[in-house]
Design a protein around this motif. Structure first.
Motif, short mmCIF file in Angstrom:
data_model
loop_
_atom_site.label_atom_id
_atom_site.label_comp_id
_atom_site.label_asym_id
_atom_site.label_seq_id
_atom_site.Cartn_x
_atom_site.Cartn_y
_atom_site.Cartn_z
N LYS A 1 0.83 -1.20 0.00
CA LYS A 1 0.00 0.00 0.00
C LYS A 1 0.87 1.26 0.00
CE LYS A 1 -2.70 2.54 3.24
NZ LYS A 1 -3.25 2.60 4.56
N SER A 2 1.95 1.24 0.78
CA SER A 2 2.81 2.42 0.85
C SER A 2 3.54 2.66 -0.47
CB SER A 2 3.81 2.28 1.99
OG SER A 2 4.68 1.19 1.76
N LYS A 3 3.87 1.59 -1.18
CA LYS A 3 4.54 1.77 -2.48
C LYS A 3 3.58 2.35 -3.51
CE LYS A 3 7.91 -1.85 -1.78
NZ LYS A 3 8.44 -3.14 -2.20
N ILE A 4 2.34 1.87 -3.50
CA ILE A 4 1.34 2.41 -4.43
C ILE A 4 1.09 3.89 -4.11
CG2 ILE A 4 -1.09 2.29 -5.12
CD1 ILE A 4 -0.89 -0.75 -4.68
N LEU A 5 0.95 4.20 -2.83
CA LEU A 5 0.72 5.59 -2.44
C LEU A 5 1.92 6.46 -2.83
CD1 LEU A 5 -1.15 7.60 -1.07
CD2 LEU A 5 -0.07 7.02 1.10
N PHE A 6 3.13 5.94 -2.67
CA PHE A 6 4.31 6.71 -3.05
C PHE A 6 4.31 7.02 -4.55
CE2 PHE A 6 8.62 6.85 -4.82
CZ PHE A 6 9.07 8.00 -4.20
N VAL A 7 4.01 6.02 -5.37
CA VAL A 7 3.99 6.23 -6.83
C VAL A 7 2.92 7.24 -7.21
CG1 VAL A 7 3.53 5.12 -9.05
CG2 VAL A 7 5.01 4.00 -7.38
N ILE B 1 2.66 27.89 -4.51
CA ILE B 1 1.94 26.92 -3.70
C ILE B 1 1.92 25.56 -4.40
CG2 ILE B 1 -0.34 26.31 -2.78
CD1 ILE B 1 -0.73 29.33 -2.27
N GLU B 2 1.75 25.54 -5.73
CA GLU B 2 1.75 24.27 -6.45
C GLU B 2 3.11 23.59 -6.39
OE1 GLU B 2 -1.67 24.91 -9.86
OE2 GLU B 2 0.39 25.44 -10.33
N ILE B 3 4.18 24.36 -6.53
CA ILE B 3 5.52 23.78 -6.45
C ILE B 3 5.80 23.27 -5.05
CG2 ILE B 3 7.99 24.30 -6.59
CD1 ILE B 3 7.24 26.33 -8.82
N LEU B 4 5.52 24.09 -4.05
CA LEU B 4 5.76 23.69 -2.66
C LEU B 4 4.90 22.48 -2.28
CD1 LEU B 4 7.10 24.33 0.08
CD2 LEU B 4 5.12 25.78 0.56
N GLY B 5 3.62 22.52 -2.62
CA GLY B 5 2.73 21.40 -2.32
C GLY B 5 3.15 20.13 -3.03
N GLY B 6 3.58 20.25 -4.29
CA GLY B 6 4.04 19.08 -5.03
C GLY B 6 5.28 18.46 -4.41
N LEU B 7 6.24 19.31 -4.02
CA LEU B 7 7.45 18.79 -3.37
C LEU B 7 7.13 18.12 -2.05
CD1 LEU B 7 9.95 21.73 -4.04
CD2 LEU B 7 10.05 19.41 -4.99
N LEU B 8 6.27 18.75 -1.25
CA LEU B 8 5.90 18.16 0.03
C LEU B 8 5.12 16.86 -0.14
CD1 LEU B 8 4.82 21.39 1.96
CD2 LEU B 8 6.88 20.02 2.35
N LEU B 9 4.32 16.78 -1.19
CA LEU B 9 3.53 15.58 -1.45
C LEU B 9 4.41 14.40 -1.84
CD1 LEU B 9 0.48 15.00 -1.42
CD2 LEU B 9 0.45 15.44 -3.87
N ILE B 10 5.51 14.66 -2.50
CA ILE B 10 6.40 13.58 -2.94
C ILE B 10 7.13 12.94 -1.76
CG2 ILE B 10 8.51 13.09 -4.24
CD1 ILE B 10 7.52 15.15 -6.30
N LEU B 11 7.59 13.76 -0.82
CA LEU B 11 8.37 13.24 0.30
C LEU B 11 7.46 12.59 1.34
CD1 LEU B 11 10.73 16.31 0.70
CD2 LEU B 11 11.22 14.15 -0.47
N PRO B 12 7.69 11.32 1.68
CA PRO B 12 6.80 10.63 2.63
C PRO B 12 6.69 11.33 3.99
CG PRO B 12 8.20 9.05 1.52
CD PRO B 12 8.69 10.41 1.13
N ARG B 13 7.76 11.92 4.46
CA ARG B 13 7.73 12.55 5.77
C ARG B 13 6.85 13.80 5.81
NH1 ARG B 13 12.77 13.35 9.75
NH2 ARG B 13 11.67 14.54 11.31
#
Length: 125
Positions: A2-8, A59-71
């Motif tokens: 599940k975590s791998k699917i969510l990461f992708v 906001i889109e760039i910041l949100g996208g970067l934050l969304l990619i990193l699991p932490r």
């Protein structure tokens, strides 16, 4: 699994938001030829407000970067949610042909929010 699917899914959604945010600054993606007239007028009106598009792009760039990193994924979902809500409302009212991709992005961000709900509890209690 599940975590791998969510990461992708978060990686793809995050890259889409980063790309959209960078386009607000560098204008490298051409506008679709079949874009409704109302959407073109709305885009021109938003561009006339000098600070709005750079703010949304940031906001889109910041949100996208934050969304990619699991932490930082939970924070990224909250940061990008208002922009995604605006995208959804614009697509519902003006350009419904783009709704499938909007619903896909909403599903990914919704999954992250639901999966991270325990992290949000201190903010609302």
């Amino acid at each position: 699994m599940k975590s791998k699917i969510l990461f992708v899914l978060c990686l793809l959604a995050g890259l889409m938001f980063i790309n959209a945010g960078l386009d607000k600054f560098f204008h490298y993606m051409p506008a679709p030829k079949d874009m409704p007239e109302k959407m073109v007028k709305a885009g021109m009106a938003f561009a006339a407000i000098g600070w709005l598009m750079p703010l949304v792009g940031t906001i889109e760039i910041l949100g996208g970067l934050l969304l990619i990193l699991p932490r930082t994924r939970a924070l990224g979902a909250i940061v990008i949610l208002p922009v995604l809500t605006g995208i959804l409302l614009a697509n519902i009212s003006i350009a419904p042909s783009a709704l499938p991709i909007t619903f896909a992005l909403m599903a990914v961000v919704g999954w992250v929010i639901i999966d991270s709900r325990t992290k949000y509890l201190p903010m609302v209690s």
